[in-house]
Scaffold this active site. Structure first.
Site, PDB file in Angstrom:
ATOM      1  N   CYS A  24       0.828  -1.212   0.000  1.00 56.12           N
ATOM      2  CA  CYS A  24       0.000   0.000   0.000  1.00 56.12           C
ATOM      3  C   CYS A  24       0.865   1.266   0.000  1.00 56.12           C
ATOM      4  CB  CYS A  24      -0.903  -0.052   1.230  1.00 56.12           C
ATOM      5  SG  CYS A  24      -1.681   1.500   1.680  1.00 56.12           S
ATOM      6  N   CYS A  27       0.080   3.797   2.797  1.00 58.55           N
ATOM      7  CA  CYS A  27       0.557   3.253   4.078  1.00 58.55           C
ATOM      8  C   CYS A  27       2.022   3.635   4.294  1.00 58.55           C
ATOM      9  CB  CYS A  27       0.419   1.739   4.122  1.00 58.55           C
ATOM     10  SG  CYS A  27      -1.274   1.140   3.968  1.00 58.55           S
TER      11      CYS A  27
END
Length: 98
Positions: A24, A27
């Site tokens: 991600c 993230c």
């Protein structure tokens, strides 16, 4: 994991749980922001990172549908949750408000 997770979030110190995934992009952008939050607040907050791919049962229990999702706990209760990338000042103000 379940019993240790409930032990982690049950203290009177706020616990910010970051549900993330290695793949991600947002993230990865959130990680240094959370380090700054920890540096600013020190012992006033615990920050725990949970990889949703390795902890699918826990992510499902807290209905994490997208990453990153951060959830703020205190005394074992969920006080706030947000998905997506957030600026540091928003996260700090939420932690300071409980």
């Amino acid at each position: 994991m379940k019993s240790s997770f409930s032990d982690i979030i049950s203290g009177d110190t706020p616990v910010l749980v970051d549900f993330y995934a290695d793949w991600c992009g947002p993230c990865k952008s959130l990680a240094p922001i959370l380090k700054e939050v920890k540096n600013d607040l020190g012992e006033g907050v615990k920050i725990v990172k949970i990889d949703v791919d390795k902890n699918q049962e826990l992510a499902s229990k807290y209905q994490v549908r997208g990453v990153p999702t951060i959830i703020l706990f205190k005394d074992g209760k969920q006080f706030w949750r947000q998905s997506g990338l957030l600026p540091k000042h928003d996260i700090v103000s939420k932690i300071n408000s409980i």
